[in-house]
Design a protein around this motif. Structure first.
Motif, PDB file in Angstrom:
ATOM      1  N   GLY A 156       0.843  -1.192   0.000  1.00 49.33           N
ATOM      2  CA  GLY A 156       0.000   0.000   0.000  1.00 49.33           C
ATOM      3  C   GLY A 156       0.873   1.234   0.000  1.00 49.33           C
ATOM      4  N   ARG A 157       1.985   1.176  -0.752  1.00 46.92           N
ATOM      5  CA  ARG A 157       2.952   2.269  -0.744  1.00 46.92           C
ATOM      6  C   ARG A 157       2.651   3.264  -1.855  1.00 46.92           C
ATOM      7  N   PRO A 158       2.721   4.580  -1.550  1.00 42.25           N
ATOM      8  CA  PRO A 158       2.501   5.586  -2.594  1.00 42.25           C
ATOM      9  C   PRO A 158       3.552   5.455  -3.696  1.00 42.25           C
ATOM     10  N   ALA A 159       3.126   5.624  -4.947  1.00 47.48           N
ATOM     11  CA  ALA A 159       4.002   5.371  -6.093  1.00 47.48           C
ATOM     12  C   ALA A 159       5.142   6.387  -6.209  1.00 47.48           C
ATOM     13  N   ASP A 160       5.067   7.523  -5.494  1.00 46.50           N
ATOM     14  CA  ASP A 160       6.142   8.505  -5.629  1.00 46.50           C
ATOM     15  C   ASP A 160       7.247   8.294  -4.597  1.00 46.50           C
ATOM     16  N   ASN A 161       7.236   7.145  -3.915  1.00 44.37           N
ATOM     17  CA  ASN A 161       8.295   6.850  -2.944  1.00 44.37           C
ATOM     18  C   ASN A 161       9.199   5.746  -3.499  1.00 44.37           C
ATOM     19  N   PRO A 162      10.432   6.089  -3.917  1.00 49.83           N
ATOM     20  CA  PRO A 162      11.285   5.122  -4.615  1.00 49.83           C
ATOM     21  C   PRO A 162      11.822   4.013  -3.717  1.00 49.83           C
ATOM     22  N   LEU A 163      12.313   2.943  -4.354  1.00 46.89           N
ATOM     23  CA  LEU A 163      12.766   1.748  -3.640  1.00 46.89           C
ATOM     24  C   LEU A 163      14.284   1.635  -3.651  1.00 46.89           C
ATOM     25  N   ILE A 164      14.800   0.835  -2.730  1.00 46.78           N
ATOM     26  CA  ILE A 164      16.230   0.524  -2.705  1.00 46.78           C
ATOM     27  C   ILE A 164      16.466  -0.772  -3.495  1.00 46.78           C
ATOM     28  N   VAL A 165      17.503  -0.785  -4.331  1.00 51.67           N
ATOM     29  CA  VAL A 165      17.854  -1.981  -5.090  1.00 51.67           C
ATOM     30  C   VAL A 165      18.995  -2.701  -4.360  1.00 51.67           C
ATOM     31  N   HIS A 166      18.781  -3.991  -4.084  1.00 52.97           N
ATOM     32  CA  HIS A 166      19.748  -4.788  -3.320  1.00 52.97           C
ATOM     33  C   HIS A 166      20.576  -5.663  -4.254  1.00 52.97           C
ATOM     34  N   ILE A 167      21.897  -5.645  -4.057  1.00 50.50           N
ATOM     35  CA  ILE A 167      22.801  -6.432  -4.890  1.00 50.50           C
ATOM     36  C   ILE A 167      23.656  -7.347  -4.004  1.00 50.50           C
ATOM     37  N   ALA A 168      24.280  -8.356  -4.636  1.00 52.07           N
ATOM     38  CA  ALA A 168      25.081  -9.303  -3.868  1.00 52.07           C
ATOM     39  C   ALA A 168      26.527  -9.325  -4.359  1.00 52.07           C
ATOM     40  N   ASN A 180      23.442  -9.679   5.336  1.00 51.96           N
ATOM     41  CA  ASN A 180      22.720 -10.872   5.783  1.00 51.96           C
ATOM     42  C   ASN A 180      22.887 -12.005   4.756  1.00 51.96           C
ATOM     43  N   LEU A 181      23.279 -13.190   5.239  1.00 50.40           N
ATOM     44  CA  LEU A 181      23.616 -14.278   4.323  1.00 50.40           C
ATOM     45  C   LEU A 181      22.398 -14.799   3.563  1.00 50.40           C
ATOM     46  N   ILE A 182      21.240 -14.757   4.184  1.00 51.64           N
ATOM     47  CA  ILE A 182      20.035 -15.219   3.481  1.00 51.64           C
ATOM     48  C   ILE A 182      19.666 -14.223   2.384  1.00 51.64           C
ATOM     49  N   ALA A 183      19.789 -12.934   2.693  1.00 50.73           N
ATOM     50  CA  ALA A 183      19.521 -11.912   1.667  1.00 50.73           C
ATOM     51  C   ALA A 183      20.471 -12.111   0.487  1.00 50.73           C
ATOM     52  N   LEU A 184      21.759 -12.325   0.784  1.00 55.36           N
ATOM     53  CA  LEU A 184      22.745 -12.507  -0.293  1.00 55.36           C
ATOM     54  C   LEU A 184      22.444 -13.774  -1.088  1.00 55.36           C
ATOM     55  N   GLY A 185      22.090 -14.847  -0.376  1.00 50.84           N
ATOM     56  CA  GLY A 185      21.771 -16.110  -1.040  1.00 50.84           C
ATOM     57  C   GLY A 185      20.565 -15.955  -1.961  1.00 50.84           C
ATOM     58  N   LEU A 186      19.585 -15.185  -1.507  1.00 52.60           N
ATOM     59  CA  LEU A 186      18.379 -14.979  -2.319  1.00 52.60           C
ATOM     60  C   LEU A 186      18.711 -14.194  -3.592  1.00 52.60           C
ATOM     61  N   ILE A 187      19.480 -13.131  -3.449  1.00 46.66           N
ATOM     62  CA  ILE A 187      19.826 -12.306  -4.622  1.00 46.66           C
ATOM     63  C   ILE A 187      20.614 -13.151  -5.627  1.00 46.66           C
ATOM     64  N   LYS A 188      21.578 -13.949  -5.112  1.00 48.80           N
ATOM     65  CA  LYS A 188      22.391 -14.794  -6.000  1.00 48.80           C
ATOM     66  C   LYS A 188      21.521 -15.832  -6.676  1.00 48.80           C
ATOM     67  N   SER A 189      20.621 -16.445  -5.902  1.00 47.13           N
ATOM     68  CA  SER A 189      19.798 -17.507  -6.478  1.00 47.13           C
ATOM     69  C   SER A 189      18.797 -16.939  -7.495  1.00 47.13           C
ATOM     70  N   ALA A 190      18.324 -15.701  -7.258  1.00 50.95           N
ATOM     71  CA  ALA A 190      17.408 -15.070  -8.217  1.00 50.95           C
ATOM     72  C   ALA A 190      18.157 -14.665  -9.488  1.00 50.95           C
ATOM     73  N   GLY A 191      19.419 -14.311  -9.344  1.00 54.15           N
ATOM     74  CA  GLY A 191      20.227 -13.913 -10.505  1.00 54.15           C
ATOM     75  C   GLY A 191      19.924 -12.504 -11.003  1.00 54.15           C
ATOM     76  N   VAL A 192      19.170 -11.746 -10.228  1.00 55.73           N
ATOM     77  CA  VAL A 192      18.847 -10.354 -10.593  1.00 55.73           C
ATOM     78  C   VAL A 192      18.939  -9.491  -9.335  1.00 55.73           C
TER      79      VAL A 192
END
Ligand code: TXA
Ligand code: MG
Length: 344
Positions: free
Chosen positions: A58-70, A126-138
């Protein structure tokens, strides 16, 4: 139809990360832990996937997001250049609770940056966050995984409460360590600007790149016409109970709170104190944020304590003011926002 992935057994953890990564790659949403707060993630390069984040929160569309990388190499797809000072901050604090704003490349969909020409990037530890990003490949775009306006989630119970039925999967893990969101630094200004204080302090930043400026929004209720960090203009982190911040000496705080409690005898009252001061109060539900000697502990606990008041059905919360210094700037920022900058 939200799948719950429990990561406590190592082998199961790997299987779950693979499945969760597939969901992200397919354009679905997955809630995952980071070292700061739980995040609500989707493929940052897929506009339709990112849309689902805004819907779920329910987030307003004018509030940008953070992009997470591994991996720092992932930056290539996201930004046009890495300013010299940004590079130094990456060397010092990545992976970790630091988000850097840089000029975006054309590959980043507009929806992620809410139309800005900059993008916020974070390399979590966080290792789970890193594992997720790597496993998603994006790269994964992710705001905090709370319903917009509620305190950010630091425990798996919080994300289950807020996000069950709204996302494809939730990775259930331990409580987050830092407990407050990452420090956000705009590296496109000279000197760089701290837009949101967090676990990496101003002194930490200055020890690496020299002087930084701190947005006045970090501590005061300043809402410029065009907020630099759009998220700063929204009500944030609010418990359901009405929260006010109590200023003054310890004795004055006790006196003020007692006086207010008398005026609201019919209401369920909560008091947010510290280990050192909780013994000063004798009515209402008294909860400690932790020891004043340990700002990290207090930061770790803040959002969970606000949700505890909600769980107890507290209608009015009196929160002791925080003495603002380098180590408590982020804590005070979140507490003041939770109270809508109302002081007594
Ligand atoms: O610790 C964190 O940063 C967590 C975890 C999940 O990584 N994420 C998080 O995201 O707190 P969110 O969406 O709740 O907060 C992102 C903040 C908002 O205040 C937003 O306005 C700001 O970053 N932001 C994002 N992109 C920006 C940009 N291009 N320019 C200025 N501010 C930006
Ligand atoms: Mg948030």
């Amino acid at each position: 139809k939200t799948e719950l992935f429990k990561t406590d057994s190592p082998l199961l953890g790997v299987v779950h990360l693979t499945k969760a990564g597939e969901l992200i790659a397919k354009g679905e949403t997955v809630v995952f832990p980071t070292e700061t707060v739980y995040g609500l993630g989707a493929n940052a390069l897929d506009e339709n996937a990112v849309k689902k984040i805004f819907e779920a929160k329910g987030r307003p569309a004018d509030n940008p997001l953070i992009v997470h990388i591994a991996d720092r190499a992932d930056l290539e797809k996201l930004v046009t250049e890495v300013p010299e000072k940004a590079g130094k901050l990456m060397d010092a604090f990545w992976p970790g609770p630091l988000t850097l704003i840089m000029h975006k490349s054309s590959g980043v969909p507009e929806i992620v940056t809410a139309g800005l020409d900059t993008v916020a990037v974070r390399f979590p530890s966080n290792l789970i966050a890193l594992g997720l990003i790597k496993s998603a490949g994006v790269p994964i775009a992710a705001p905090s995984a709370n319903i917009s306006g509620r305190p950010s989630p630091t425990k798996s119970e919080h994300v289950i409460e807020d996000m069950m039925g709204r996302v494809s999967a939730i990775i259930v893990s331990e409580d987050t360590e830092v407990g407050l969101e990452s420090t956000v630094v705009d590296t496109t200004t000279e000197p760089p600007t701290v837009l949101r204080p967090g676990g990496v302090t101003v002194a930490d930043l200055e020890s690496v790149i020299g002087r930084v400026q701190v947005s006045p929004n970090a501590i005061r209720n300043v809402i410029p016409e065009k907020a630099k960090s759009p998220g700063m203009k929204y009500t944030h982190y609010s418990p359901k109970g009405d929260l006010v911040i109590v200023k003054g000496t310890d004795a004055e705080k006790v006196e003020k709170i007692n006086r207010h409690i008398k005026k609201h005898e019919e209401m369920k009252i909560g008091i947010l104190a510290t280990d050192e001061t909780m013994g000063n109060y004798h009515s209402g539900i008294i909860i400690s944020l932790g020891s004043r000697e340990d700002p990290e502990e207090m930061s770790h606990n803040l959002f969970a304590r606000l949700r505890t008041f909600d769980d107890l059905g507290i209608e009015k919360i009196y929160a002791e003011d925080i003495e603002v210094g380098n180590d408590t700037l982020a804590l005070a920022n979140r507490l003041y926002k939770a109270g809508g900058y109302r002081f007594i």
